[in-house]
Design a protein around this motif. Structure first.
Motif, PDB file in Angstrom:
ATOM      1  N   PRO A  91       0.840  -1.207   0.000  1.00  0.00           N
ATOM      2  CA  PRO A  91       0.000   0.000   0.000  1.00  0.00           C
ATOM      3  C   PRO A  91       0.874   1.256   0.000  1.00  0.00           C
ATOM      4  O   PRO A  91       2.074   1.206   0.287  1.00  0.00           O
ATOM      5  N   ALA A  92       0.258   2.375  -0.328  1.00  0.00           N
ATOM      6  CA  ALA A  92       0.996   3.646  -0.414  1.00  0.00           C
ATOM      7  C   ALA A  92       1.646   4.012   0.916  1.00  0.00           C
ATOM      8  O   ALA A  92       2.738   4.579   0.941  1.00  0.00           O
ATOM      9  N   THR A  93       0.985   3.681   2.012  1.00  0.00           N
ATOM     10  CA  THR A  93       1.550   4.017   3.328  1.00  0.00           C
ATOM     11  C   THR A  93       2.850   3.261   3.571  1.00  0.00           C
ATOM     12  O   THR A  93       3.791   3.812   4.148  1.00  0.00           O
ATOM     13  N   ALA A  94       2.906   2.005   3.125  1.00  0.00           N
ATOM     14  CA  ALA A  94       4.130   1.224   3.297  1.00  0.00           C
ATOM     15  C   ALA A  94       5.241   1.771   2.423  1.00  0.00           C
ATOM     16  O   ALA A  94       6.395   1.879   2.855  1.00  0.00           O
ATOM     17  N   TYR A 121      12.271  14.759   0.256  1.00  0.00           N
ATOM     18  CA  TYR A 121      11.337  13.690   0.638  1.00  0.00           C
ATOM     19  C   TYR A 121      11.376  13.436   2.138  1.00  0.00           C
ATOM     20  O   TYR A 121      10.340  13.212   2.765  1.00  0.00           O
ATOM     21  N   HIS A 122      12.573  13.451   2.702  1.00  0.00           N
ATOM     22  CA  HIS A 122      12.676  13.176   4.136  1.00  0.00           C
ATOM     23  C   HIS A 122      11.944  14.255   4.946  1.00  0.00           C
ATOM     24  O   HIS A 122      11.303  13.941   5.949  1.00  0.00           O
ATOM     25  N   LEU A 123      12.034  15.504   4.507  1.00  0.00           N
ATOM     26  CA  LEU A 123      11.296  16.571   5.185  1.00  0.00           C
ATOM     27  C   LEU A 123       9.791  16.408   5.020  1.00  0.00           C
ATOM     28  O   LEU A 123       9.031  16.526   5.999  1.00  0.00           O
ATOM     29  N   LEU A 124       9.345  16.130   3.796  1.00  0.00           N
ATOM     30  CA  LEU A 124       7.908  15.931   3.569  1.00  0.00           C
ATOM     31  C   LEU A 124       7.383  14.733   4.355  1.00  0.00           C
ATOM     32  O   LEU A 124       6.317  14.797   4.972  1.00  0.00           O
ATOM     33  N   GLY A 125       8.136  13.635   4.325  1.00  0.00           N
ATOM     34  CA  GLY A 125       7.729  12.450   5.087  1.00  0.00           C
ATOM     35  C   GLY A 125       7.743  12.701   6.582  1.00  0.00           C
ATOM     36  O   GLY A 125       6.872  12.215   7.310  1.00  0.00           O
ATOM     37  N   SER A 170      -7.405   8.107   4.640  1.00  0.00           N
ATOM     38  CA  SER A 170      -6.657   9.361   4.761  1.00  0.00           C
ATOM     39  C   SER A 170      -5.152   9.111   4.827  1.00  0.00           C
ATOM     40  O   SER A 170      -4.361   9.927   4.348  1.00  0.00           O
ATOM     41  N   GLY A 171      -4.735   7.989   5.391  1.00  0.00           N
ATOM     42  CA  GLY A 171      -3.312   7.648   5.417  1.00  0.00           C
ATOM     43  C   GLY A 171      -2.771   7.381   4.020  1.00  0.00           C
ATOM     44  O   GLY A 171      -1.680   7.829   3.668  1.00  0.00           O
ATOM     45  N   ASN A 172      -3.548   6.626   3.227  1.00  0.00           N
ATOM     46  CA  ASN A 172      -3.139   6.378   1.842  1.00  0.00           C
ATOM     47  C   ASN A 172      -3.126   7.665   1.035  1.00  0.00           C
ATOM     48  O   ASN A 172      -2.220   7.885   0.225  1.00  0.00           O
ATOM     49  N   ALA A 173      -4.130   8.509   1.243  1.00  0.00           N
ATOM     50  CA  ALA A 173      -4.186   9.783   0.508  1.00  0.00           C
ATOM     51  C   ALA A 173      -3.001  10.670   0.869  1.00  0.00           C
ATOM     52  O   ALA A 173      -2.371  11.264  -0.014  1.00  0.00           O
ATOM     53  N   ALA A 193      -0.100   9.725   1.984  1.00  0.00           N
ATOM     54  CA  ALA A 193       1.121   9.115   1.445  1.00  0.00           C
ATOM     55  C   ALA A 193       1.244   9.405  -0.048  1.00  0.00           C
ATOM     56  O   ALA A 193       2.330   9.751  -0.526  1.00  0.00           O
ATOM     57  N   ASN A 194       0.142   9.274  -0.776  1.00  0.00           N
ATOM     58  CA  ASN A 194       0.176   9.554  -2.214  1.00  0.00           C
ATOM     59  C   ASN A 194       0.466  11.029  -2.484  1.00  0.00           C
ATOM     60  O   ASN A 194       1.256  11.363  -3.376  1.00  0.00           O
ATOM     61  N   ILE A 195      -0.156  11.915  -1.711  1.00  0.00           N
ATOM     62  CA  ILE A 195       0.094  13.352  -1.879  1.00  0.00           C
ATOM     63  C   ILE A 195       1.549  13.686  -1.586  1.00  0.00           C
ATOM     64  O   ILE A 195       2.185  14.473  -2.302  1.00  0.00           O
ATOM     65  N   THR A 196       2.108  13.068  -0.564  1.00  0.00           N
ATOM     66  CA  THR A 196       3.511  13.298  -0.210  1.00  0.00           C
ATOM     67  C   THR A 196       4.432  12.872  -1.346  1.00  0.00           C
ATOM     68  O   THR A 196       5.362  13.599  -1.717  1.00  0.00           O
ATOM     69  N   MET A 197       4.164  11.704  -1.935  1.00  0.00           N
ATOM     70  CA  MET A 197       5.027  11.217  -3.010  1.00  0.00           C
ATOM     71  C   MET A 197       4.878  12.053  -4.285  1.00  0.00           C
ATOM     72  O   MET A 197       5.871  12.324  -4.967  1.00  0.00           O
TER      73      MET A 197
END
Length: 125
Positions: free
Chosen positions: A17-20, A79-83, A100-103, A105-109
């Motif tokens: 999943p995107a969160t992983a 990426y490390h800052l966004l994550g 919301s966790g998947n969303a 994660a996808n927005i972050t990437m």
């Protein structure tokens, strides 16, 4: 007693999943930042020794390879800052549900990819 576990697990068939993926990327970028900072600290230390060593580091950093390393370092940091911001928001109790966790994660990437491209444009132009 027969154990029901796979003999040869094909990791390419596992769909994470995107969160992983976001969590793994956050850890990988943390390790990459450590190694990238070794180059940054070396360049900084050498450039402060004398005017000639500063000119040497300056000419070294104008090469395409050095710009690629700088872009990689900036990209990893972004990426490390966004994550990290995403994780801090999750620590406050937001984005903990599956959707919301998947969303997030996808927005972050996606945001990371956009900012990485902008960083590359900024470095090379």
């Amino acid at each position: 007693m027969k154990k029901q576990r796979p003999i040869n697990l094909d990791l390419t068939t596992i769909s994470l999943p995107a969160t992983a993926k976001a969590s793994i990327l956050h850890r990988v970028t943390g390790v990459a930042m450590f190694f990238a900072l070794l180059f940054v600290i070396w360049a900084w230390a050498v450039s402060l020794q004398s005017a000639e060593s500063f000119d040497y580091v300056k000419s070294l950093l104008n090469s395409h390879f050095a710009k690629f390393i700088a872009w990689g370092t900036i990209t990893v940091l972004i990426y490390h800052l966004l994550g990290g911001i995403r994780h801090m928001i999750m620590d406050q109790g937001y984005w903990e549900e599956l959707d919301s966790g998947n969303a997030s994660a996808n927005i972050t990437m996606v945001l990371w990819i956009i900012l990485a491209v902008l960083a590359g444009v900024w470095l090379w132009f």
